[in-house]
Design a protein around this motif. Structure first.
Motif, PDB file in Angstrom:
ATOM      1  N   THR A 109      24.052  13.794   8.642  1.00 21.11           N
ATOM      2  CA  THR A 109      24.106  14.069   7.360  1.00 21.11           C
ATOM      3  C   THR A 109      25.349  13.647   6.550  1.00 21.11           C
ATOM      4  N   SER A 110      26.649  13.816   7.500  1.00 18.38           N
ATOM      5  CA  SER A 110      27.923  13.650   6.988  1.00 18.38           C
ATOM      6  C   SER A 110      28.238  12.125   6.374  1.00 18.38           C
ATOM      7  N   ALA A 111      27.555  11.314   7.318  1.00 18.55           N
ATOM      8  CA  ALA A 111      27.584  10.010   7.244  1.00 18.55           C
ATOM      9  C   ALA A 111      26.973   9.454   5.891  1.00 18.55           C
ATOM     10  N   VAL A 112      25.720   9.915   5.777  1.00 16.45           N
ATOM     11  CA  VAL A 112      24.927   9.906   4.586  1.00 16.45           C
ATOM     12  C   VAL A 112      25.489  10.229   3.153  1.00 16.45           C
ATOM     13  N   ASP A 113      25.954  11.534   3.259  1.00 15.39           N
ATOM     14  CA  ASP A 113      26.724  12.168   2.163  1.00 15.39           C
ATOM     15  C   ASP A 113      27.789  11.291   1.773  1.00 15.39           C
ATOM     16  N   ARG A 114      28.620  10.753   2.694  1.00 21.26           N
ATOM     17  CA  ARG A 114      30.012  10.097   2.332  1.00 21.26           C
ATOM     18  C   ARG A 114      29.384   8.741   1.689  1.00 21.26           C
ATOM     19  N   LEU A 115      28.491   8.271   2.139  1.00 23.12           N
ATOM     20  CA  LEU A 115      27.872   6.600   1.769  1.00 23.12           C
ATOM     21  C   LEU A 115      27.406   7.227   0.128  1.00 23.12           C
ATOM     22  N   ASP A 116      26.777   8.157   0.237  1.00 23.87           N
ATOM     23  CA  ASP A 116      26.195   8.581  -1.376  1.00 23.87           C
ATOM     24  C   ASP A 116      27.379   8.868  -2.153  1.00 23.87           C
ATOM     25  N   GLY A 117      28.467   9.271  -1.781  1.00 24.32           N
ATOM     26  CA  GLY A 117      29.731   9.404  -2.679  1.00 24.32           C
ATOM     27  C   GLY A 117      30.350   8.306  -3.052  1.00 24.32           C
ATOM     28  N   PHE A 118      30.333   7.231  -2.028  1.00 21.11           N
ATOM     29  CA  PHE A 118      30.631   5.970  -2.292  1.00 21.11           C
ATOM     30  C   PHE A 118      30.301   5.334  -3.425  1.00 21.11           C
ATOM     31  N   ARG A 119      28.614   5.601  -3.151  1.00 24.01           N
ATOM     32  CA  ARG A 119      27.686   4.786  -4.266  1.00 24.01           C
ATOM     33  C   ARG A 119      28.027   5.667  -5.421  1.00 24.01           C
ATOM     34  N   ASP A 120      28.114   6.678  -5.659  1.00 23.79           N
ATOM     35  CA  ASP A 120      28.550   7.330  -6.887  1.00 23.79           C
ATOM     36  C   ASP A 120      29.170   6.888  -7.724  1.00 23.79           C
ATOM     37  N   VAL A 121      30.386   6.197  -7.123  1.00 24.26           N
ATOM     38  CA  VAL A 121      31.456   5.523  -7.693  1.00 24.26           C
ATOM     39  C   VAL A 121      31.483   4.059  -8.078  1.00 24.26           C
TER      40      VAL A 121
END
Lengths: 348, 348
Positions: free
Chosen positions: B202-214
């Motif tokens: 999940t940490s990888a997924v969450d960081r990817l999500d954060g990337f996409r947020d921006v």
DNA sequence: CGCGTCATTGAGAGCGCTCCCTTTTCGAAT
DNA sequence: ATTCGAAAAGGGAGCGCTCTCAATGACGCG
């Protein structure tokens, strides 16, 4: 937090009732099933299965005085050293071996004197069958606190009378160091420097000795003290460069130190290996392979050392239990020193 | 191996006899001494001292059903990941907290399915009071095997219904990632790439999500999958460079990945940060500080996470024991997400 | 066909400790 | 003084298991 199941876990008694046999018989089956006739074994097995019976380790330990658990003591006051994967690898080796023998691994991390007392008390308290002890520094009070607990040390302990029955597993630090330095000599290097490890640990002392074995009359200026960390390596490398600008090779006490040293070398415009050849120790992947340039180093099999420590300890425990019966025939396990191999990469 | 002491350890009974009191009184003193008059307390203390009495944990557990021990499960199939100091730091945090509460740390390392069954059995066997579980991958069967054992997870577990009462400690992966990417945007970078971690965590997924947020409408070409290792970082960086030669920044899912990426960038002649700015995640010293150039990264306090996990678990255990008495007033502990901070160094 | 012998199984005694419950103690109140 | 009651101390059961020892039964042999 996952919910707490409240219904009580089944006991031997319950299994016995279900299988229509006595407690003793169930116990026999659970512990190997010798001397129980096949049909009964089967019935008990099934009852165990149906009830989901798991033996209560506390009750068992109470009578057998065994715990099927081994303490791993890592006495490392410096948090920084924890940044190296050394312990992780050893732990993995230990864990594998213990698992194979159905033993548990109780991890005791210490930093500071107060912790030592705590650990001593714990070990003396007979909570575990034995102990594996790491990273002893020369003045460590821990060994004195360990009474009557079978112990295997990781790395040669530093007390004066190198024996006193202490069993340890180590790699051939001195021989490995010799090989590294000879390699540098073979490369035609003449001004070979050494950055030591933390000299309150025998591994550092042994590697220094190995260096001296080859460089019999090395200029003391070519030896600088490090501490097994990259930072220490940097510091030492600067000193060396200042003192002996004409050095053409460095043997670092470990890979982390070598990495630090190489950084300073680059900073000062020395090319590795053209101007200065560098050899490390440990072959700690991925550091070594991915260093720039990839590091020539002395490989020791860290995981294997861990495995061996556990194996030695467990064997010793077996001996202890069978000694009275067999008249102590099996000899006490003795220390093991593993060989090292030089791994040639680009840095030397 | 150090010799085995043969003389039996003193029991409560022995202490009682020596102090001229009953077993029960000694027990009271040993467990806090409430309700025992001062002179007696003193006499008992002295007897304990003289005999070197240490309570037998097995006997105690047998009746109290407490073990003062917590299992730490590290489910990491890939040996390679062990090379990062992440676990070591968490362990240290956990160890400190447990020590402060007189609890022991039982380390359970697993690799492979077979081990999972073993761990499940061990936990279900009630050998420990609770468990701290790490590195769950999305498809990990372990949670299903843990019944009735209070558990705190390290990192948000991946099962679909994010709640189900699971307590976890994590850092704000998504928020941290956003901050990292915003920083790159603030630097004027436009073609910002992302190398993900192992996407089954999940940490990888969450960081990817954060990337996409921006980077709301980021070109999918600018995202490459890594696995949290330097090797994975290299591979992904090569892909990225091939696909998008004009990228001017990379946000790597962790520092190790960033290190690998930077190596490839150097190899391909891109300067960091001039041509390509790089941001990592974790702030894993000494990697980040000593990378070349020193790595800008998102810091999370790993040791604190470990400490927190232990604290949460212990608090939960207290609750469990006091719940019946107090009517379960104290709320169950809930998950904690720690904040992250961007650490600016030279790479971006 | 009876008895000794060995292989199985069962019964029971704890392992060392906690905790409930009873007995004793001690101080205050009557 | 005498009584009462709470606090302090002791007695004893029993946690779940292993292990010794006795009981049981099967079997072979004289």
């Amino acid at each position: 937090m996952s919910e707490q199941s409240t219904e009580p876990r089944p006991t031997l008694e319950a299994v016995a009732a279900r299988a229509g046999v006595s407690r003793a018989t169930v116990s026999r089956v659970v512990n190997g099933g010798d001397g129980v006739r096949e049909p009964l074994v089967e019935r008990v097995r099934q009852a165990v299965e149906e009830l989901g019976y798991v033996p209560n380790q506390a009750a068992r330990s109470l009578v057998t005085r065994r715990h099927d658990a081994v303490a791993v003591v890592i006495a490392e006051p410096e948090t920084k050293v924890f940044a190296d994967p050394f312990f992780a690898l050893q732990l993995r080796g230990i864990s594998k071996e213990l698992t194979a023998h159905d033993s548990q691994l109780v991890l005791l991390l210490t930093e500071g004197r107060a912790d030592h007392a705590r650990v001593g008390r714990y070990l003396a308290g007979g909570h575990v069958d034995g102990a594996l002890v790491f990273s002893l520094h020369l003045d460590d009070p821990l060994p004195g606190l360990i009474h009557g607990v079978p112990t295997v040390y990781g790395g040669r302990p530093g007390w004066i009378d190198g024996s006193r029955g202490a069993v340890y597993v180590d790699c051939d630090n001195r021989g490995g160091a010799r090989e590294a330095v000879r390699h540098l000599v073979g490369l035609g290097r003449r001004n070979i420097a050494h950055i030591t490890g933390a000299l309150d640990q025998t591994s550092a002392v042994d590697r220094l000795d190995g260096f001296r074995d080859v460089m019999v009359d090395a200029d003391p200026k070519l030896i600088a003290e490090g501490d097994f960390t990259p930072g220490g390596g940097e510091r030492a490398m600067r000193e060396l460069l200042d003192r002996c600008p004409d050095l053409d090779a460095v043997f670092a006490a470990n890979d982390l130190t070598a990495v630090g040293a190489m950084r300073v070398l680059r900073e000062r415009g020395r090319r590795v290996p053209e101007d200065v050849a560098v050899v490390g120790f440990d072959d700690m992947l991925p550091f070594t392979e991915q260093a720039d340039p990839p590091l020539t180093t002395v490989r020791q099999d860290i995981e294997e050392m861990g495995r061996l420590m556990a194996r030695l300890l467990l064997r010793g425990l077996d001996r202890t239990s069978s000694a009275s019966a067999s008249g102590g025939l099996a000899g006490a396990p003795s220390s093991v020193v593993l060989p090292t191999t030089l791994v040639r990469r680009a840095s030397a």
